[in-house]
Design an enzyme around this catalytic site. Structure first.
Site, mmCIF file in Angstrom:
data_model
loop_
_atom_site.group_PDB
_atom_site.id
_atom_site.type_symbol
_atom_site.label_atom_id
_atom_site.label_comp_id
_atom_site.label_asym_id
_atom_site.label_seq_id
_atom_site.Cartn_x
_atom_site.Cartn_y
_atom_site.Cartn_z
ATOM 1 N N ASP A 136 38.958 31.568 52.894
ATOM 2 C CA ASP A 136 38.211 32.224 51.810
ATOM 3 C C ASP A 136 38.535 31.643 50.431
ATOM 4 O O ASP A 136 37.872 31.987 49.452
ATOM 5 C CB ASP A 136 38.538 33.734 51.767
ATOM 6 C CG ASP A 136 37.850 34.509 52.884
ATOM 7 O OD1 ASP A 136 36.961 33.941 53.553
ATOM 8 O OD2 ASP A 136 38.214 35.685 53.087
ATOM 9 N N LYS A 195 35.956 39.972 46.761
ATOM 10 C CA LYS A 195 34.623 39.643 47.305
ATOM 11 C C LYS A 195 34.219 40.663 48.353
ATOM 12 O O LYS A 195 35.068 41.345 48.944
ATOM 13 C CB LYS A 195 34.611 38.231 47.919
ATOM 14 C CG LYS A 195 35.525 38.021 49.141
ATOM 15 C CD LYS A 195 34.932 38.406 50.481
ATOM 16 C CE LYS A 195 35.964 38.321 51.601
ATOM 17 N NZ LYS A 195 35.715 39.199 52.730
HETATM 18 P P1 ATP Z 1 42.575 38.016 54.983
HETATM 19 O O1 ATP Z 1 41.187 38.108 55.519
HETATM 20 O O2 ATP Z 1 42.965 36.634 54.568
HETATM 21 O O3 ATP Z 1 43.602 38.758 55.767
HETATM 22 P P2 ATP Z 1 42.308 40.213 53.170
HETATM 23 O O4 ATP Z 1 41.385 40.246 52.022
HETATM 24 O O5 ATP Z 1 41.985 41.102 54.317
HETATM 25 O O6 ATP Z 1 42.429 38.709 53.584
HETATM 26 P P3 ATP Z 1 44.706 40.004 51.565
HETATM 27 O O7 ATP Z 1 44.801 41.055 50.518
HETATM 28 O O8 ATP Z 1 44.348 38.641 51.137
HETATM 29 O O9 ATP Z 1 43.757 40.531 52.716
HETATM 30 O O10 ATP Z 1 46.097 40.021 52.370
HETATM 31 C C1 ATP Z 1 46.278 39.400 53.604
HETATM 32 C C2 ATP Z 1 47.764 39.145 53.814
HETATM 33 O O11 ATP Z 1 48.198 38.146 52.902
HETATM 34 C C3 ATP Z 1 48.660 40.352 53.599
HETATM 35 O O12 ATP Z 1 49.394 40.557 54.760
HETATM 36 C C4 ATP Z 1 49.565 39.971 52.430
HETATM 37 O O13 ATP Z 1 50.902 40.369 52.643
HETATM 38 C C5 ATP Z 1 49.484 38.455 52.356
HETATM 39 N N1 ATP Z 1 49.521 37.921 50.974
HETATM 40 C C6 ATP Z 1 50.107 36.805 50.580
HETATM 41 N N2 ATP Z 1 49.926 36.591 49.276
HETATM 42 C C7 ATP Z 1 49.180 37.591 48.806
HETATM 43 C C8 ATP Z 1 48.646 37.917 47.524
HETATM 44 N N3 ATP Z 1 48.847 37.164 46.457
HETATM 45 N N4 ATP Z 1 47.897 39.028 47.420
HETATM 46 C C9 ATP Z 1 47.643 39.770 48.521
HETATM 47 N N5 ATP Z 1 48.138 39.530 49.741
HETATM 48 C C10 ATP Z 1 48.899 38.439 49.901
#
Ligand code: ATP
Length: 282
Positions: free
Chosen positions: A135, A11
């Protein structure tokens, strides 16, 4: 049915505003969320226990993975005795502001609902998702939505006219919690008027939508990670109609006129940044 494969979309935020801090420590937000075509693929197959594999070395493969936690929670709340082998084919950069983890969790909730023949309504899956992360409910619903509360309260909006995007990620992770901690309303340069954005979406007014795109978290992410500001400024020189940070960053997206311009810009930027891709709103 023994196996299901589903897309898990990333997103962007067309608008992100922070209204204040709540007594539970979260921030009250108002966001217009938009699904884009960049995606992971999640495959679930029936198995005795919950196990998880991935092509990516950047995500945890144990019980702390959001996708694993989604499956374990669904088992717990329904009393279902089935297990699942989960495979995540990762293409969405991790900790990048693109909700990759939330999207994987939502994909697991939706696909296990079918694989385990639970027949739970989507609204209930979204509510379960909110226990995993703010989210996740949006990722369950998808499309274009207004998200309020801590981001978990979702109202569907009409689909936006298709926007072609070029996404650039500078190759480091951003901790969302740190960005919110650093957030100071006094430092915000420009904030979105979310009701004006919604009116533009309802009128299918592409220019109105683009003119109202703002993300107040840019102020705190730029203070913590100056490289993200540089990336935004570099992209702004590229002739894009608008450049904005995704979520808490560090991914930045540029809106361009059409598919051809998107691929041209991608070609120009590739090699300069660790991750450059074309995506469209869906
Ligand atoms: P957020 O705002 O929740 O941090 P984001 O989009 O910036 O989301 P994500 O890619 O969701 O980032 O990753 C956030 C954290 O979640 C990372 O530190 C990662 O190690 C952990 N994580 C746990 N499960 C997953 C997954 N299935 N895919 C990606 N990251 C994951």
């Amino acid at each position: 049915m023994e196996q299901i494969t589903v897309p898990a979309y990333a997103k962007i935020n067309l608008a992100l505003d922070v209204l204040g801090k709540r007594s539970d420590g979260y921030h009250e937000v108002q966001m217009v969320m938009q699904t884009i075509s960049l995606r992971d693929t999640v495959t679930v197959s029936l198995s005795e226990e919950i196990t998880l594999t991935s092509n990516s070395e950047d995500i945890p493969l144990g019980q702390e993975n959001l996708a694993y936690r989604a499956a374990a929670m669904l088992q717990r709340v329904t009393g279902c005795r089935k297990g699942a082998r989960i495979h995540i084919d990762k293409h969405i950069p991790v900790a990048a502001g693109l909700a990759g983890g939330s999207s994987n969790a939502a994909a697991v909730l939706l696909s296990l609902n079918r694989l385990w023949e639970l027949d739970l309504p989507v609204g209930y899956l979204a509510e379960l998702g909110s226990r995993l992360g703010s989210d996740v409910p949006f990722c369950v619903v998808g499309g274009t939505c207004l998200a309020t509360g801590r981001g978990e309260r979702i109202t569907m909006l009409p689909q936006v006219p298709r926007l072609w995007l070029v996404l650039v990620n500078p190759g480091f992770a951003v901790a969302t919690a740190k960005v919110y901690q650093e957030f100071s309303p006094a430092e915000v340069v420009s904030r979105p008027d979310v009701s004006v954005m919604i009116k533009a979406i309802e009128k299918r007014d592409r220019t109105g939508i683009i003119n109202n795109m703002e993300n107040v978290l840019e102020s705190s992410t730029f203070a913590l990670y100056p490289r993200v500001r540089e990336v935004k400024e570099e992209l702004a020189q590229s002739g894009a109609e608008k450049v904005l940070m995704c979520g808490s960053g560090p991914t930045v997206f540029a809106v361009v006129g059409d598919q051809e311009q998107a691929y041209k810009l991608k070609t120009r930027l590739q090699g300069k940044y660790p991750f450059v891709t074309v995506a469209e709103t869906i």
